[in-house]
Each structure stands twice: as C-alpha cells, then as structure tokens.
Design an enzyme around this catalytic site. Structure first.
Site, mmCIF file in Angstrom:
data_model
loop_
_atom_site.group_PDB
_atom_site.id
_atom_site.type_symbol
_atom_site.label_atom_id
_atom_site.label_comp_id
_atom_site.label_asym_id
_atom_site.label_seq_id
_atom_site.Cartn_x
_atom_site.Cartn_y
_atom_site.Cartn_z
ATOM 1 N N LYS A 10 41.535 44.361 28.350
ATOM 2 C CA LYS A 10 41.274 44.249 26.914
ATOM 3 C C LYS A 10 41.278 45.638 26.262
ATOM 4 C CE LYS A 10 38.390 40.077 27.501
ATOM 5 N NZ LYS A 10 37.077 39.454 27.178
ATOM 6 N N TYR A 50 41.794 32.161 22.710
ATOM 7 C CA TYR A 50 40.372 31.800 22.717
ATOM 8 C C TYR A 50 40.084 30.541 21.895
ATOM 9 C CZ TYR A 50 38.801 36.102 25.059
ATOM 10 O OH TYR A 50 38.548 37.097 25.975
ATOM 11 N N ASN A 123 33.831 43.545 27.519
ATOM 12 C CA ASN A 123 33.738 43.310 28.965
ATOM 13 C C ASN A 123 35.037 43.598 29.722
ATOM 14 O OD1 ASN A 123 35.066 41.037 28.126
ATOM 15 N ND2 ASN A 123 33.470 39.592 28.701
ATOM 16 N N HIS A 126 39.798 40.091 30.906
ATOM 17 C CA HIS A 126 39.781 38.625 30.882
ATOM 18 C C HIS A 126 40.317 38.140 32.218
ATOM 19 C CE1 HIS A 126 40.569 34.475 29.734
ATOM 20 N NE2 HIS A 126 41.739 34.618 30.356
ATOM 21 N N GLU A 137 47.292 29.756 30.008
ATOM 22 C CA GLU A 137 47.290 31.144 29.530
ATOM 23 C C GLU A 137 48.545 31.907 29.961
ATOM 24 O OE1 GLU A 137 42.400 31.445 29.600
ATOM 25 O OE2 GLU A 137 43.554 32.546 31.070
HETATM 26 P P1 DAT Z 1 34.761 34.648 30.239
HETATM 27 O O1 DAT Z 1 35.536 35.743 29.548
HETATM 28 O O2 DAT Z 1 33.822 35.191 31.277
HETATM 29 O O3 DAT Z 1 35.663 33.550 30.774
HETATM 30 P P2 DAT Z 1 34.135 32.870 28.010
HETATM 31 O O4 DAT Z 1 35.465 32.266 28.228
HETATM 32 O O5 DAT Z 1 32.963 31.970 27.924
HETATM 33 O O6 DAT Z 1 33.814 33.971 29.144
HETATM 34 O O7 DAT Z 1 34.150 33.724 26.676
HETATM 35 C C1 DAT Z 1 35.289 34.474 26.311
HETATM 36 C C2 DAT Z 1 34.827 35.794 25.749
HETATM 37 O O8 DAT Z 1 33.997 35.570 24.605
HETATM 38 C C3 DAT Z 1 33.972 36.621 26.711
HETATM 39 O O9 DAT Z 1 34.748 37.392 27.602
HETATM 40 C C4 DAT Z 1 33.172 37.460 25.767
HETATM 41 C C5 DAT Z 1 32.963 36.549 24.564
HETATM 42 N N1 DAT Z 1 31.661 35.882 24.628
HETATM 43 C C6 DAT Z 1 31.340 34.796 25.376
HETATM 44 N N2 DAT Z 1 30.059 34.435 25.193
HETATM 45 C C7 DAT Z 1 29.559 35.325 24.308
HETATM 46 C C8 DAT Z 1 28.268 35.517 23.692
HETATM 47 N N3 DAT Z 1 27.237 34.693 23.949
HETATM 48 N N4 DAT Z 1 28.114 36.550 22.829
HETATM 49 C C9 DAT Z 1 29.153 37.381 22.547
HETATM 50 N N5 DAT Z 1 30.387 37.270 23.089
HETATM 51 C C10 DAT Z 1 30.582 36.255 23.949
HETATM 52 MG MG MG Z 2 36.889 32.214 29.758
#
Ligand code: DAT
Ligand code: MG
Length: 164
Positions: A10, A50, A123, A126, A137
């Site tokens: 990212k 997303y 973070n 991805h 994806e």
């Molecule tokens: P991951 O990236 O671990 O698969 P996800 O698909 O639930 O997690 O979410 C996608 C992204 O959205 C994640 O990398 C960071 C952001 N995100 C998820 N939950 C969040 C939260 N509670 N607060 C802020 N950003 C969040």
């Molecule tokens: Mg995810």
C-alpha cells in the site's frame, strides 16, 4: 490445496521503501510469484477493491489512503499475485492482524504499520482474506496476460483475452 492471493504494498509501504522487504518475506515462504505490476490506484479501483466495506464509517478514509492521498499523493502501489498451498493462511500470517497495534510485532503490519491519530490503519500490505476473494481481486488488478500461468478461465473480446 493450492490457493491464489493478491498482495498489495500500500502507499505507506511504498513511500517508506518497504516493497523489497515485503517481496522477500513472501519469497521466503513456498509461495510462487505469478504476477506483479505497479498500479496507479484510481478511485474506481480502490472502491471496487474494498466494496465489501462500503458501509463502514472508515470507508472514505480507506479509499483516500489506498489512493495515496495521505502519503504525498503516492498513488502507485505494487500489486502481486501468488499461488501455493495454503496461500491465504501463509500470507495472512506474514501480514499480521488488520490493526497494526494488535499485530504480532514480527509481522509486516506489526513491525512497519501504525494507526494514525484519525484512526486510519496504515497497515503496509493487503493480503486476500480467502480463496474466493483471491480470485476476485486477482481478476480486478490483473489481465489474463499479466498472470504467468493459466489460473482462471478466460474468453476473448475482440483480439484480447479477458477473464470469463
Ligand atoms: P484486512 O486488510 O486484514 O483483510 P479488512 O478486509 O477487514 O482487513 O479491512 C480492509 C482494510 O480496512 C484494512 O486493511 C484496514 C481498514 N480497516 C479495517 N477495519 C478497520 C477499522 N476498524 N478502523 C480503521 N480501518 C479499518
Ligand atoms: Mg480483507
């Protein structure tokens, strides 16, 4: 069981120069790199990627983040496709938990990520959450020609190969 995953370095990872380290970490597992491209992230691509989070309060910030708006308009990311046994489990272990403050300190997110004062999870990478998402994806980020093996079925549109 062979699975396929999309990994994205990212904008925060790109601007801090972590792309090489991320690739090294994935190379050290027995996952095979089958596609890689530097991608300029448009709003449409970020939203499609997303789409399952569109109802979340952080969705707008998340889209801005992936487009590089929080990182000096670093809108180029490194997208990679990997295949291998248990690719989802292996990839998500390397990544660490979604919230970098809760991630294992030895994982990529735990060692290189941060949470901003606005609550954005920077973070670093991805990784697809399951094989179905991995396929969706990879098809979103790559054309069939950009993937170096026959993974998913294709069809032709004019003279071009497209995902079926
Ligand atoms: P991951 O990236 O671990 O698969 P996800 O698909 O639930 O997690 O979410 C996608 C992204 O959205 C994640 O990398 C960071 C952001 N995100 C998820 N939950 C969040 C939260 N509670 N607060 C802020 N950003 C969040
Ligand atoms: Mg995810």
């Amino acid at each position: 069981m062979k699975e396929q995953i999309l990994v994205i370095v990212k904008p925060d990872g790109m601007i801090k120069g972590h792309a090489g380290h991320v690739l090294t970490r994935f190379e050290e597992t027995d996952l095979r790199l089958i596609g890689a491209r530097v991608v300029k992230v448009t709003e449409e691509l970020a939203q499609a990627h997303y789409h399952h989070l569109c109802d979340k309060p952080f969705f707008g910030e998340l889209i801005h983040f992936l487009m590089g708006d929080l990182h000096n308009h670093q809108d180029l990311v490194l997208a990679m496709a990997f295949t291998g046994d248990d690719a989802v489990k292996k990839g998500r272990e390397i990544a660490g938990a979604t919230n970098p403050e809760l991630a294992d300190p030895h994982s990529i997110r735990g060692s290189m990520g941060r949470v901003t004062t606005k609550g954005v999870f920077e973070n670093v990478i991805h990784v697809s959450s399951d094989p179905v998402e991995g396929e969706r994806e990879i098809k979103l980020w790559f054309t069939p020609e950009e993937i170096a093996m026959d993974l998913f079925s294709t069809t032709t549109s004019g003279h071009r190969k497209v995902w079926a």
